[in-house]
Design a protein around this motif. Structure first.
Motif, short mmCIF file in Angstrom:
data_model
loop_
_atom_site.label_atom_id
_atom_site.label_comp_id
_atom_site.label_asym_id
_atom_site.label_seq_id
_atom_site.Cartn_x
_atom_site.Cartn_y
_atom_site.Cartn_z
N ARG A 232 0.83 -1.21 0.00
CA ARG A 232 0.00 0.00 0.00
C ARG A 232 0.86 1.25 0.00
O ARG A 232 0.60 2.22 -0.73
N PHE A 233 1.93 1.23 0.82
CA PHE A 233 2.80 2.41 0.90
C PHE A 233 3.56 2.65 -0.40
O PHE A 233 3.80 3.80 -0.78
N VAL A 234 3.95 1.57 -1.09
CA VAL A 234 4.66 1.73 -2.36
C VAL A 234 3.76 2.40 -3.39
O VAL A 234 4.16 3.32 -4.10
N LYS A 235 2.50 1.95 -3.47
CA LYS A 235 1.55 2.56 -4.42
C LYS A 235 1.31 4.02 -4.08
O LYS A 235 1.29 4.88 -4.96
N LEU A 236 1.10 4.29 -2.81
CA LEU A 236 0.87 5.66 -2.37
C LEU A 236 2.09 6.53 -2.64
O LEU A 236 1.99 7.66 -3.13
N GLY A 237 3.28 5.98 -2.33
CA GLY A 237 4.52 6.74 -2.55
C GLY A 237 4.75 7.06 -4.01
O GLY A 237 5.23 8.14 -4.36
N ALA A 238 4.39 6.12 -4.91
CA ALA A 238 4.55 6.35 -6.34
C ALA A 238 3.69 7.52 -6.80
O ALA A 238 4.13 8.36 -7.61
N GLU A 239 2.46 7.60 -6.29
CA GLU A 239 1.57 8.69 -6.68
C GLU A 239 2.06 10.03 -6.14
O GLU A 239 2.07 11.05 -6.84
N LEU A 240 2.51 10.03 -4.87
CA LEU A 240 3.03 11.27 -4.28
C LEU A 240 4.29 11.75 -5.00
O LEU A 240 4.48 12.95 -5.23
N ALA A 241 5.16 10.81 -5.36
CA ALA A 241 6.38 11.18 -6.08
C ALA A 241 6.05 11.75 -7.45
O ALA A 241 6.65 12.74 -7.90
N ARG A 242 5.07 11.13 -8.13
CA ARG A 242 4.68 11.62 -9.47
C ARG A 242 4.21 13.06 -9.40
O ARG A 242 4.61 13.91 -10.20
N VAL A 243 3.36 13.35 -8.41
CA VAL A 243 2.83 14.71 -8.26
C VAL A 243 3.96 15.69 -7.96
O VAL A 243 4.01 16.80 -8.52
N ALA A 244 4.88 15.30 -7.09
CA ALA A 244 5.99 16.20 -6.72
C ALA A 244 6.88 16.49 -7.92
O ALA A 244 7.31 17.64 -8.13
N GLU B 177 -7.79 6.92 -0.49
CA GLU B 177 -8.24 6.21 -1.69
C GLU B 177 -7.64 4.80 -1.77
O GLU B 177 -8.26 3.87 -2.29
N ALA B 178 -6.43 4.65 -1.24
CA ALA B 178 -5.75 3.35 -1.30
C ALA B 178 -6.31 2.34 -0.31
O ALA B 178 -6.05 1.15 -0.41
N GLU B 179 -7.08 2.82 0.67
CA GLU B 179 -7.65 1.94 1.68
C GLU B 179 -8.88 1.24 1.13
O GLU B 179 -9.82 1.86 0.64
N SER B 180 -8.89 -0.10 1.20
CA SER B 180 -9.96 -0.89 0.59
C SER B 180 -11.32 -0.64 1.24
O SER B 180 -12.36 -0.80 0.61
#
Length: 705
Positions: free
Chosen positions: A480-492, A687-690
């Motif tokens: 979950r953290f990897v997916k979230l981190g990828a999105e945050l990194a993309r935005v940054a 959003e990542a939380e099921s």
């Protein structure tokens, strides 16, 4: 102090082939090295190593252990060296002495983190050669016997360490006599009034009822003689600390305690042990629930014995332990029985277990893991009593007291534990937190796709189950953290006009000293690392090296010095968004987001518009934003939502439900944020939380600005 010849004689009694010359040389060498040194009592220091060696002779240990005891303080406290001991006495003894020295230097009652690390070192040393801990336990026993010469504060520290670590360790290794003596010596220091009170009550009891032990022992012998069974019978009053612990556990006064006396019957054969049990149960009434057969179901440390409690003479409850001579040797010496000698050769006791098995299993299970987790599970393993349960096929599963069906599932296989959804005990469906009892049959119900729940950590008691659950939760969180981190990194990256490529992430990970890009994304997603730090590592020219904190009292530019302001409640603008101000007579300026629908009513009043923008820098997390969240109506979901928001370093200032359905709840959560990047991080995490069906920023056009 014991003379060298007397010490050699003690060893010779059980090991006629002892190397007397080498023991004599070690004695003389230790005496010379410690010459001039004294203990706190003023006695010659060398009397201590000799006393430790004498304790080990009671366990009939080999020459190497005896010599190690004589030399165990030489490397630490004298000019002696590892090389010198190796040259004089051999590599084996040098390794043992060095191991004991390292254990002595471990501070096992220091801060929690340091203690965890040192506990691992303790068990690693034990796994190499168990004789190291046998010498160390004997060392601690003699120090506790002579503790009165130390300062009171040091006595208390040593006694607490003994009670918390060394006594349970001795018990877990089967050395029950040593555990009981260590506990009682520590109890004498830590709570002398309680111990003295129990001893006084024993004296009073003896005056009132006479020598109960002698009478009951005679009764048992008479019954056995009548049946023609050859056996030795011994009786004793239980140790003061053992009685005190039972009083605390059962919340009983001394007068209400029943089995304060214990009796042992040592038989010739295993068959005789069961005959003795029958004789005792025929003569005295057995107490229900107090029978344990450790002969058919031995403890993991090799302990075998039958335990039963009966109502004896005058209705007094007494505990009787029945076992053979060989079983008794293991019960007394524990793992030391694996090293003991008789007539010059290692005793081949069929009931002595391989002492390294438990330690090796434990160290392998937590190899490379978290030190605190290792410490927690070592303590769990040391303090256990056991229950025996059965699989539907009749296989026995050995578990600690207090174990649950989840522990049972993990004891069978990690895969079974991870997929457990329910359990039947003796054919009846029970909650997963049910505490199992001896002899119960347990059937585990599994389901594909099931994952361990975080609440299981507080339900299970075995180290194996806790380790497996934590690993599964870490793996699940990591995804979950990897997916979230990828999105945050993309935005940054996009915010600074750059692309978030795998190569860029690998370079950033290397720059920041992180193993790889996946770990980098996991840390961003778990809020251990801010995406801005990744940008700084790659493109320092794009981000100011020293970001200034923005004054929360004046976060916008474009206002007159005397103008007051407030954020519009309808659109709740945050730093990072384009904004505009609308003036109100007597109320200052209200700040709106540039796309706020409420601005339409001011289109024909251009004189009230004020051009504003947020100041650059790091804003304080004081800008409240409303979030519209729809969540599943399940136990623990709301708690997880709050935890997710907290993981993003955001504060919940208010929360209220606006719609309740049988399967879903809708609520408005007020969150205090820094800027748009912070808002995006919170939204992405939710959003990542099921369990979150929908989440969006809530803007109420009807709210007054």
């Amino acid at each position: 102090m014991i003379d060298v010849e007397d010490l050699i004689s003690l060893v010779h009694n059980y090991n006629p082939r002892t190397n007397a010359a080498l023991i004599r040389e070690a004695y003389d060498y230790g005496l010379k090295m410690h010459e001039g040194q004294t203990r706190q009592s003023g006695e010659p220091y060398f009397m201590h190593p000799v006393a430790v060696a004498a304790i080990l002779t009671e366990q009939r240990l080999d020459d190497a252990s005896i010599i190690t005891a004589l030399l165990h303080d030489t490397i630490e406290d004298t000019k002696s060296t590892y090389g010198e001991i190796s040259a004089r006495f051999g590599e084996e003894i040098a390794e043992l002495v060095d191991g004991v020295t390292k254990l002595t230097n471990l501070q096992l009652t220091t801060s929690e983190s340091k203690q965890s690390e040192n506990f691992r070192k303790l068990f690693m040393a034990m796994s190499k050669d168990l004789r190291v801990i046998l010498v160390k336990l004997a060392d601690r026993l003699h120090n506790m016997r002579t503790i009165k010469s130390l300062r009171p504060e040091k006595q208390a520290r040593k006694a607490r360490e003994t009670m918390d670590i060394y006594a349970p360790l001795a018990g877990r290794m089967g050395m029950q006599w040593m555990r009981e003596e260590l506990e009682d010596l520590a109890f004498k220091v830590l709570n002398p009034e309680a111990r003295a009170s129990i001893i006084r009550r024993f004296i009073t009891l003896q005056k009132e009822s006479g020598d109960v032990i002698h009478k009951i022992t005679a009764d048992i012998r008479a019954e056995l003689d009548r049946e023609g069974i050859e056996a030795d019978v011994f009786g004793r009053a239980k140790k003061p600390y053992s009685i005190w612990r039972k009083m605390k556990e059962k919340e009983l006064a001394f007068s209400r305690l029943s089995d304060i006396y214990g009796f042992r019957v040592i038989t010739r054969t295993e068959a005789d042990s069961y005959r003795v049990l029958g004789v005792i149960h025929q003569r005295w009434r057995a107490v229900p629930g107090r029978f344990k057969d450790y002969i058919s179901q031995p403890k993991s440390n090799g302990y075998r014995s039958i335990h039963t409690t009966v109502s004896g003479r005058d209705g007094k409850r007494v505990e009787v332990q029945i076992r053979t001579r060989q079983m008794h040797e293991v019960a007394e010496a524990g793992v030391a029985a694996h090293w003991s000698y008789r007539d010059g050769v290692r005793a081949q006791n069929p009931f002595a277990v391989d002492p390294a098995r438990w330690i090796t299993t434990l160290t392998e299970r937590f190899e490379g893991g978290d030190h605190d987790e290792f410490l927690e599970n070592v303590k769990l393993e040391m303090y256990v009593d056991q229950v025996f349960c059965f699989t539907p096929k009749g296989d026995v599963v050995q578990l600690p007291k207090g174990a649950t069906p989840i522990d049972f599932a993990y004891a069978i296989h990690t895969r079974i534990g991870n997929s457990c959804v329910g359990a039947k005990v003796d054919g009846i469906r029970v909650p997963l937190w049910t505490r199992l009892k001896n002899g119960q049959s347990v059937e585990v119900i599994t389901a594909a796709g099931q994952r361990p729940q975080a609440t299981w950590i507080d339900i299970v008691v075995t180290g194996r189950a806790k380790a497996a659950i934590r690993k599964s939760l870490r793996d699940e969180d990591r995804e979950r953290f990897v997916k979230l981190g990828a999105e945050l990194a993309r935005v940054a990256f996009e915010h600074h006009g750059r692309k978030c490529t795998d190569k860029a992430l690998r370079t950033a990970a290397k720059t920041l000293g992180i193993s790889d890009e996946t770990e980098l994304l996991a840390r961003i997603g778990s809020a251990e690392l801010v995406a801005r730090e990744v940008i700084e590592a790659l493109y320092p020219e794009l981000v100011s090296a020293q970001i200034e904190e923005v004054d929360a009292r004046r976060p916008v530019a474009g206002l007159a010095a005397d103008q007051s302001f407030r954020r519009a409640a309808c659109c709740q603008p945050v730093p990072g968004e384009r904004i505009v101000g609308i003036t109100y007579r007597g109320q200052g300026v209200v700040i709106h987001a540039i796309d706020c629908p409420a601005l339409a009513e001011f289109e024909d009043q251009p004189g009230r518009w004020v051009d504003l923008h947020w100041l650059s820098g790091r804003h304080a997390p004081v800008h409240t934003v409303s979030l519209n969240v729809t969540i599943a109506n399940d136990a623990g979901v709301l708690g997880r939502i709050c935890t997710l928001i907290g993981e993003q370093k955001a504060n919940i200032s208010d929360l209220h439900f606006v719609d309740r359905k049988p399967d879903f709840y809708r609520l408005i959560v007020e969150v205090d944020l820094r800027d748009t990047e912070h808002l995006h991080a919170v939204l992405t995490a939710l959003e990542a939380e099921s369990a979150v069906a929908h989440v969006e920023r809530h803007r109420d056009i009807n709210r007054k600005p």
